[in-house]
Scaffold this motif. Structure first.
Motif, mmCIF file in Angstrom:
data_model
loop_
_atom_site.group_PDB
_atom_site.id
_atom_site.type_symbol
_atom_site.label_atom_id
_atom_site.label_comp_id
_atom_site.label_asym_id
_atom_site.label_seq_id
_atom_site.Cartn_x
_atom_site.Cartn_y
_atom_site.Cartn_z
ATOM 1 N N SER A 183 0.849 -1.189 0.000
ATOM 2 C CA SER A 183 0.000 0.000 0.000
ATOM 3 C C SER A 183 0.888 1.245 0.000
ATOM 4 N N TYR A 184 0.821 2.009 -1.095
ATOM 5 C CA TYR A 184 1.716 3.142 -1.333
ATOM 6 C C TYR A 184 1.027 4.466 -0.993
ATOM 7 N N HIS A 185 1.708 5.280 -0.202
ATOM 8 C CA HIS A 185 1.149 6.563 0.235
ATOM 9 C C HIS A 185 1.105 7.581 -0.902
ATOM 10 N N GLY A 186 0.315 8.633 -0.700
ATOM 11 C CA GLY A 186 0.228 9.714 -1.664
ATOM 12 C C GLY A 186 1.408 10.662 -1.564
ATOM 13 N N GLY A 187 1.516 11.568 -2.544
ATOM 14 C CA GLY A 187 2.587 12.557 -2.534
ATOM 15 C C GLY A 187 2.510 13.462 -1.324
ATOM 16 N N GLN A 233 -0.514 6.566 5.335
ATOM 17 C CA GLN A 233 -1.261 5.639 4.488
ATOM 18 C C GLN A 233 -1.874 4.519 5.314
ATOM 19 N N LEU A 234 -1.139 4.017 6.304
ATOM 20 C CA LEU A 234 -1.669 2.997 7.206
ATOM 21 C C LEU A 234 -2.904 3.504 7.932
ATOM 22 N N GLN A 235 -2.855 4.752 8.356
ATOM 23 C CA GLN A 235 -3.987 5.321 9.083
ATOM 24 C C GLN A 235 -5.167 5.626 8.170
ATOM 25 N N LEU A 236 -4.912 5.719 6.855
ATOM 26 C CA LEU A 236 -5.957 6.083 5.904
ATOM 27 C C LEU A 236 -6.693 4.886 5.327
ATOM 28 N N ASP A 237 -5.967 3.825 4.946
ATOM 29 C CA ASP A 237 -6.570 2.805 4.063
ATOM 30 C C ASP A 237 -7.390 1.740 4.789
ATOM 31 N N ASP A 238 -7.317 1.667 6.110
ATOM 32 C CA ASP A 238 -8.102 0.708 6.906
ATOM 33 C C ASP A 238 -7.728 -0.741 6.630
ATOM 34 N N LEU A 239 -6.614 -0.983 5.959
ATOM 35 C CA LEU A 239 -6.220 -2.358 5.658
ATOM 36 C C LEU A 239 -5.660 -3.093 6.873
ATOM 37 N N PRO A 248 -15.483 8.818 8.791
ATOM 38 C CA PRO A 248 -14.524 9.918 8.669
ATOM 39 C C PRO A 248 -13.097 9.392 8.563
ATOM 40 N N ASN A 249 -12.292 10.008 7.686
ATOM 41 C CA ASN A 249 -10.872 9.683 7.604
ATOM 42 C C ASN A 249 -10.091 10.955 7.279
ATOM 43 N N ALA A 250 -8.781 10.827 7.160
ATOM 44 C CA ALA A 250 -7.940 12.013 6.967
ATOM 45 C C ALA A 250 -8.234 12.734 5.667
ATOM 46 N N ASP A 251 -8.813 12.041 4.694
ATOM 47 C CA ASP A 251 -9.176 12.674 3.425
ATOM 48 C C ASP A 251 -10.502 13.405 3.509
#
Length: 325
Positions: A79-83, A90-96, A292-295
């Protein structure tokens, strides 16, 4: 969630760990089958690991699934983070790593140099080699199912998933791809988003792809255009290019997913829904989530009417690599 162990540093040199090496378990097993977890690592925990790739020290996070058994080949998701983001973000965002969605798969979060990825204009780091070295290392440490190595990512990280899918070597090693809000840069100007030629050197003609994009994405526009002195193809052109590349034809099956959201599916006999685009007409530059998430907590954004994460996991479950090399 994080283990208490300090980051480990290892030197990854070509040939030390072979992707083809397999334990007695089965041909799909990696060489790490049967090895105990490294000291300090725990089931359900996350550890930071350093390796050397291309003469540079590189870092990634590894989530060990709570159900992991050292003799059972287990799926691995990259799982690759954004710019401008990080592996931790990314770990905190994708819920994987959420037990609600995933208790059975390793998840690896690579960290880009300067928080960026190969494929973004101006980036010269060889992140394809980093990915190959990372996989060699992880497959030598854990019991990884070589038929179930998957890749996802957000924004520039999603664009890098496309780089991997278009790489002759990694396209035969990674089973399926799920880019979210992807930046699929093409190094050419002037930019014609609907017709720009999209280079790709994939070595498989049956690459499963599930992409997500929002119609209100103000960062990576759905209709493409010039950005960072390069060309972003329109997302419809980009997905149609993948369908053509895999000989799926121009026709797609369009199905509703949720409010304001449809999926465009490209298939062929025996391989249904091989290439797919989930389009949410009101979503922005977000990882789609009903929570809700960071995005979606940013100004002007809101939770979506569907969750991308379980859709990605379901897609990965249906698409193992059918032929190992």
């Amino acid at each position: 969630m994080f283990s208490s162990s300090l980051p480990r540093t290892v030197l990854c040199l070509a040939g030390i760990l072979s992707v083809a090496a397999a334990s007695p378990c089965s041909a799909k097993s990696s060489s790490g089958c049967g090895k105990a977890l490294p000291a300090g690592q725990t089931l359900g925990g996350v550890t930071s690991i350093n390796i050397t790739s291309g003469g540079l020290e590189r870092n990634f996070l590894v989530f060990v699934p709570p159900t992991y058994k050292t003799h059972t080949p287990t799926q691995l998701i990259l799982s690759y983070h954004g710019g401008t983001k990080t592996a931790l973000q990314q770990l905190q965002l994708d819920d994987l790593t959420s037990p609600e969605f995933n208790r059975d798969s390793f998840v690896v979060y690579p960290q880009g140099i300067n928080d960026s990825w190969q494929g973004v204009p101006g980036v010269t780091i060889d992140d394809v080699q980093f990915t190959a070295d990372l996989l060699d290392y992880v497959q030598g440490l854990y019991c990884i199912d070589r038929q179930r190595i998957m890749a996802t990512g957000k924004s520039d990280g999603a664009g890098f998933c496309n780089v991997l899918a278009c790489d002759a070597a990694l396209s035969t090693r990674i089973a399926a791809f799920a880019p979210v809000s992807g930046a699929y840069y093409v190094d050419t100007l002037p930019c014609e988003p609907n017709t720009v030629a999209i280079p790709c050197s994939n070595a498989r003609a049956n690459i499963p792809l599930l992409a997500f994009h929002g119609g209100n994405d103000s960062v990576i526009a759905y209709l493409g255009g010039e950005r960072k002195n390069a060309c972003l193809p329109s997302v419809p052109h980009w997905i149609e290019a993948w369908a053509a590349r895999e000989n799926l034809g121009a026709a797609n099956n369009t199905k509703p997913v949720a409010a304001d959201t449809v999926i465009y599916q490209y298939s062929r006999p025996g391989e249904p829904n091989l290439v797919n685009l989930v389009y949410d007409s009101i979503n922005g530059h977000d990882w789609p989530s009903t929570a809700p998430n960071a995005d979606n907590e940013n100004a002007g954004q809101a939770p979506t009417s569907f969750n991308a994460t379980p859709m990605i996991l379901d897609f990965f479950a249906k698409h193992p690599l059918t032929q190992l090399v």
